[in-house]
Design a protein around this motif. Sequence first.
Motif, short mmCIF file in Angstrom:
data_model
loop_
_atom_site.label_atom_id
_atom_site.label_comp_id
_atom_site.label_asym_id
_atom_site.label_seq_id
_atom_site.Cartn_x
_atom_site.Cartn_y
_atom_site.Cartn_z
N GLN A 199 111.80 8.74 74.33
CA GLN A 199 112.49 7.76 73.61
C GLN A 199 112.27 6.11 74.15
O GLN A 199 111.92 5.16 73.25
CB GLN A 199 113.94 7.90 73.81
CG GLN A 199 114.86 6.97 73.27
CD GLN A 199 116.38 7.09 73.33
OE1 GLN A 199 116.89 7.76 74.04
NE2 GLN A 199 117.19 6.31 72.39
N LEU A 200 111.88 6.06 75.43
CA LEU A 200 111.26 4.82 75.95
C LEU A 200 110.27 4.50 75.46
O LEU A 200 109.93 3.34 75.03
CB LEU A 200 111.30 4.83 77.48
CG LEU A 200 110.96 3.60 78.27
CD1 LEU A 200 111.87 2.35 77.90
CD2 LEU A 200 110.95 4.01 79.70
N GLY A 201 109.25 5.37 75.34
CA GLY A 201 107.83 5.14 74.82
C GLY A 201 107.81 4.69 73.22
O GLY A 201 107.13 3.72 73.00
N ARG A 202 108.63 5.27 72.49
CA ARG A 202 108.95 4.90 71.21
C ARG A 202 109.45 3.70 71.02
O ARG A 202 108.99 2.68 69.91
CB ARG A 202 109.65 5.92 70.37
CG ARG A 202 109.09 7.42 70.14
CD ARG A 202 109.72 8.22 69.26
NE ARG A 202 111.07 8.60 69.61
CZ ARG A 202 111.42 9.64 70.36
NH1 ARG A 202 110.61 10.52 70.79
NH2 ARG A 202 112.75 9.69 70.85
N LEU A 203 110.50 3.38 71.70
CA LEU A 203 110.87 1.75 71.71
C LEU A 203 110.11 0.78 72.13
O LEU A 203 109.96 -0.26 71.76
CB LEU A 203 112.20 1.66 72.31
CG LEU A 203 113.49 2.70 71.90
CD1 LEU A 203 114.61 2.70 72.76
CD2 LEU A 203 113.92 2.17 70.49
#
Length: 263
Positions: free
Chosen positions: A15-19
Amino acid sequence: MHADIVDLREFYHSQLGRLASHSITMALSSIWARLPEERLIGLGYAIPYLERFREDTERTFAFMPAGQGAVNWPPGELSSTALVFDEELPLPDASIDRILMVHSLEYAENPRETMKELWRVLAPGGRLVIVVPNRRGVWARMEHTPFGSGRPYSRRQLTALLRETNFTPGAYADALFFPPSKLRSVLKLRGIFERLGRMLWPMFAGVIVVEAQKRLYQGLPVAVRASRRVFVPVLAGHGVPTTRKHAKSAAPTQGLDNPQLHR
């Protein structure tokens, strides 16, 4: 040392990478001038961003450094991935219109040699877009993301490197103003952090995005010529005053004692 391909894939699937990729893509879009039928190369691990910009291109390649490793891309199509050395790209001179560097420059063993190689393969007027960790940002200090390893840069350092390697820096953009936290409660406030960061602390962004253009002509150093002018002091010496007075008083006496002057 390059980041491992497995760690990069895991980060961008989180999730952090997608954001993070969404924030960087927005910054790229603000300075990305569309070129019709361009040839685009992503150097490093640029796959999450190539998907957005390859629609208008003639062809797009994903070049991944040998120290990092490579994955097949795009999925379900003929592979456009190549494992390369960033100082010896398998391309002819002036064959590429634009290069996107992500997770690349901060890991380069010799950044100047890498930049010279990119200059070689870029066409006249070609563009180079670099995404690099910001030296002042929080993301460069957190090792659980790919932006926390390698050599971060400041804007001044990037500008100096580009000019030394015959590139003209153009537009700048910033991204990743929210903290690199894995907590969902913090990630939900990402939009607020992004808006406030652009207004209140732009210099502390997580990454710096810069676009530069290939420069064809380099200024040559001009040797400093020695001046041919001769400077005369204004207050030039006129002798000792006592000597001048003695010479004036002695001159008539010498003239009277000379017998030839009375004839």
